[in-house]
Motif scaffolding. Sequence first.
Motif, PDB file in Angstrom:
ATOM      1  N   GLY A 497       0.804  -1.229   0.000  1.00  0.00           N
ATOM      2  CA  GLY A 497       0.000   0.000   0.000  1.00  0.00           C
ATOM      3  C   GLY A 497       0.831   1.271   0.000  1.00  0.00           C
ATOM      4  N   LEU A 498       2.165   1.170   0.182  1.00  0.00           N
ATOM      5  CA  LEU A 498       2.995   2.386   0.167  1.00  0.00           C
ATOM      6  C   LEU A 498       3.244   2.824  -1.281  1.00  0.00           C
ATOM      7  CD1 LEU A 498       5.694   1.902   2.968  1.00  0.00           C
ATOM      8  CD2 LEU A 498       3.544   3.155   3.075  1.00  0.00           C
ATOM      9  N   LYS A 499       3.297   4.146  -1.473  1.00  0.00           N
ATOM     10  CA  LYS A 499       3.523   4.706  -2.809  1.00  0.00           C
ATOM     11  C   LYS A 499       5.010   4.679  -3.160  1.00  0.00           C
ATOM     12  CE  LYS A 499       1.586   8.717  -2.064  1.00  0.00           C
ATOM     13  NZ  LYS A 499       0.574   9.648  -1.597  1.00  0.00           N
ATOM     14  N   VAL A 500       5.295   4.417  -4.448  1.00  0.00           N
ATOM     15  CA  VAL A 500       6.685   4.507  -4.927  1.00  0.00           C
ATOM     16  C   VAL A 500       6.681   5.353  -6.199  1.00  0.00           C
ATOM     17  CG1 VAL A 500       7.472   2.301  -3.991  1.00  0.00           C
ATOM     18  CG2 VAL A 500       6.440   2.356  -6.256  1.00  0.00           C
ATOM     19  N   THR A 501       7.859   5.875  -6.566  1.00  0.00           N
ATOM     20  CA  THR A 501       7.994   6.660  -7.799  1.00  0.00           C
ATOM     21  C   THR A 501       9.050   5.998  -8.667  1.00  0.00           C
ATOM     22  OG1 THR A 501       7.656   8.573  -6.387  1.00  0.00           O
ATOM     23  CG2 THR A 501       8.298   9.035  -8.644  1.00  0.00           C
ATOM     24  N   LEU A 502       8.787   5.893  -9.967  1.00  0.00           N
ATOM     25  CA  LEU A 502       9.800   5.361 -10.889  1.00  0.00           C
ATOM     26  C   LEU A 502      10.659   6.530 -11.379  1.00  0.00           C
ATOM     27  CD1 LEU A 502       7.732   2.854 -13.102  1.00  0.00           C
ATOM     28  CD2 LEU A 502       8.713   2.541 -10.833  1.00  0.00           C
ATOM     29  N   SER A 503      11.899   6.226 -11.748  1.00  0.00           N
ATOM     30  CA  SER A 503      12.787   7.307 -12.212  1.00  0.00           C
ATOM     31  C   SER A 503      12.275   7.904 -13.519  1.00  0.00           C
ATOM     32  CB  SER A 503      14.220   6.802 -12.384  1.00  0.00           C
ATOM     33  OG  SER A 503      14.234   5.661 -13.232  1.00  0.00           O
ATOM     34  N   THR A 504      11.346   7.211 -14.184  1.00  0.00           N
ATOM     35  CA  THR A 504      10.774   7.754 -15.424  1.00  0.00           C
ATOM     36  C   THR A 504       9.566   8.643 -15.142  1.00  0.00           C
ATOM     37  OG1 THR A 504       9.656   5.629 -15.542  1.00  0.00           O
ATOM     38  CG2 THR A 504      11.574   5.923 -16.964  1.00  0.00           C
ATOM     39  N   GLY A 505       9.172   8.783 -13.861  1.00  0.00           N
ATOM     40  CA  GLY A 505       8.118   9.744 -13.516  1.00  0.00           C
ATOM     41  C   GLY A 505       6.804   9.147 -13.046  1.00  0.00           C
ATOM     42  N   GLU A 506       6.521   7.872 -13.383  1.00  0.00           N
ATOM     43  CA  GLU A 506       5.240   7.304 -12.962  1.00  0.00           C
ATOM     44  C   GLU A 506       5.226   7.030 -11.464  1.00  0.00           C
ATOM     45  OE1 GLU A 506       5.991   5.604 -17.152  1.00  0.00           O
ATOM     46  OE2 GLU A 506       7.180   6.074 -15.391  1.00  0.00           O
ATOM     47  N   HIS A 570       9.887   6.679  -0.491  1.00  0.00           N
ATOM     48  CA  HIS A 570      10.145   7.671   0.563  1.00  0.00           C
ATOM     49  C   HIS A 570       9.074   7.517   1.641  1.00  0.00           C
ATOM     50  CE1 HIS A 570      13.129  10.188  -1.542  1.00  0.00           C
ATOM     51  NE2 HIS A 570      12.480   9.808  -2.646  1.00  0.00           N
ATOM     52  N   PHE A 571       9.473   7.490   2.902  1.00  0.00           N
ATOM     53  CA  PHE A 571       8.478   7.474   3.982  1.00  0.00           C
ATOM     54  C   PHE A 571       9.117   8.065   5.230  1.00  0.00           C
ATOM     55  CE2 PHE A 571      10.688   3.403   4.082  1.00  0.00           C
ATOM     56  CZ  PHE A 571      10.984   3.216   5.430  1.00  0.00           C
ATOM     57  N   LYS A 581       5.540   2.322  12.764  1.00  0.00           N
ATOM     58  CA  LYS A 581       4.752   2.456  11.527  1.00  0.00           C
ATOM     59  C   LYS A 581       5.467   3.354  10.524  1.00  0.00           C
ATOM     60  CE  LYS A 581       0.595   3.956  12.507  1.00  0.00           C
ATOM     61  NZ  LYS A 581       0.245   3.937  13.927  1.00  0.00           N
ATOM     62  N   MET A 582       5.237   3.046   9.228  1.00  0.00           N
ATOM     63  CA  MET A 582       5.788   3.917   8.187  1.00  0.00           C
ATOM     64  C   MET A 582       4.676   4.839   7.698  1.00  0.00           C
ATOM     65  SD  MET A 582       8.011   1.035   6.457  1.00  0.00           S
ATOM     66  CE  MET A 582       6.911  -0.166   7.121  1.00  0.00           C
ATOM     67  N   VAL A 583       4.989   6.112   7.532  1.00  0.00           N
ATOM     68  CA  VAL A 583       3.950   7.075   7.174  1.00  0.00           C
ATOM     69  C   VAL A 583       4.393   7.801   5.917  1.00  0.00           C
ATOM     70  CG1 VAL A 583       2.672   9.093   7.996  1.00  0.00           C
ATOM     71  CG2 VAL A 583       3.509   7.408   9.638  1.00  0.00           C
ATOM     72  N   GLN A 584       3.438   7.976   4.976  1.00  0.00           N
ATOM     73  CA  GLN A 584       3.732   8.812   3.806  1.00  0.00           C
ATOM     74  C   GLN A 584       2.755   9.975   3.806  1.00  0.00           C
ATOM     75  OE1 GLN A 584       3.471   5.802   0.674  1.00  0.00           O
ATOM     76  NE2 GLN A 584       5.667   6.041   0.329  1.00  0.00           N
TER      77      GLN A 584
END
Length: 585
Positions: A497-506, A570-571, A581-584
């Motif tokens: 459920g944590l968000k990630v970012t690709l180096s291509t922008g998505e 990033h969190f 807990k990890m928080v974003q």
Amino acid sequence: MSESADSRTKTLNFNVGVLGHVDSGKTSLARSLSSTASTAAFDKNPQSRERGITLDLGFSSFTVELPDHLRDSEGQKQYDNLQFTLVDCPGHASLIRTIIGGAQIIDLMMLVVDVVKGVQTQTAECLLIGELTCPRMVVVLNKIDLLPPNKRQSAIEKMTKRLHKTLENTRFKECPVIAVAAKPGGPEAPDTEEPQAVPELIELLKKQTYLPQRDPKGDLLIAVDHCFSIRGQGTVMTGTILQGSLAINDTVEIPALKVTKKIKSVQMFRRPVSGAMQGDRVGVCVTQFDPKLLERGVVCTPGSLRTLYAALISVRKIGYFKGSLSTRAKFHITVGHETVMARVTFIGLPPVGASEPPSVTNQPPSQPCPLDTPFTFEREYFHQDEYVIAQGEASPGCDPEQWALLEFERPVTCPLLCLVIGSKLDTDIHANACRLAFQGRLLQGFEDKGYAESALPRLRIYKTKHKEGQVERVTDDYTVIGRNLFKKETNLQLFIGLKVTLSTGETGVIEGGFGQSGKFKIRVQEGLCPETKQLLSSTSKKKGKGGSKGGAANEEEPKTDSQPVSIHLHFKRYVFDPHKKMVQS
């Protein structure tokens, strides 16, 4: 201020701290200024007598006529006379704790400098303590009798110039400098030799006086520096009232002994008085207890002091301290009248650009941040590995607002909002280095022994974390498989459920594990861009090629095309959250 029972004269008490390097002649100077010696005065401590050094805060006093500038606007006298209480602070470096205890009650500082030796390590430390605790200063160049008469005046002028240079960046710039000989011929000389320029010094001290802010309201707090019993009467504690007031028949608490006692009588410099208030130097006789149990310490209104296991303070580094201030390091913390070791954690406002904008103090750059900046539990704070110093053009003392969590090795008893000084007193005293590291105010105290479980989880102090992995391959337009973001043994359930970012922008979301080796599935809600799909298909094709015999030829290809697509997670994690807990945002 106090009213003596006999003549009803009102005396203004003005505390002058006599500080300086060991052997600069402070005690001789206090002796030559004084007419009445109080109980703790003049090196009565046997250890001190042997070494000829003041070990504990000696006190003595003398009374003069009230100077005209202390009368009110109509020329009326609020007081009949002015009593100078001289607080002779020890100069021995290992006893800096005592000085810090004494400096909290000082209205004017008298810095004694040996005219032959000039400014020494301890002189500099005394200056710092003065800056932290005292609004005004007079510098006394002592031992002028040691200078040859024909060169005396030029030597005094040279030293005065040097001192003004030293003081120009402190709050005491332009402070008066006066030259004296408190004990001509040295400590062993007969007392027949008259001190030189002491009457002029008394006139200068009178000019420097002001009406200190004295407030009889609030809880009583006395800094006790001496304790003895009088047979048939009780136990006498001598000390200085730091806040509030007292009267005969009041009940006071001695927190160190966990007892309360009734006041039987009060004296100020051997005169009986019915009461006393903030700033006064008193002897208080209470019902009997063993004086050995309380040589120094504090006495207060019952229930008003807190015994703390940990505390939050505002913090500002002392410019002359050369070391770094690191989180988890231990410092000697002087708070109230105690010095105790504590582990320190530095915290600041979230970095600019973080989810919560830091507050901007509208201080002009040359103004240091106020030390009573409040700390609130509602706000988010950033965990720092060390104290942050202002960069670039900012002048010293304008560091960003910061706080520190102090975890004491043993509980301390003190009032809130009191001054806190952190030092490295285990540094070699002969190394010419400042050992005072930071100052602050005590803003929050934790009285529960189990504060780590009961109180710290309420603190919203976080660290930011960043993990980086690579895209292994594409499974369809909305799903990629990633690797190298987690160790094999990591519990991936925590990251779903944590968000990630690709180096291509998505951007995508971690959906779960894939296989057993720490790989994982990412769902890209918006779908992959065509360019990304092309890039990923070309890297995976190359990988296929690289496995064939044509590996050597493959190395010739330009590297730019084969840059893998990286995944960024990033969190933030709250340092004291028991669930980690990890928080974003």
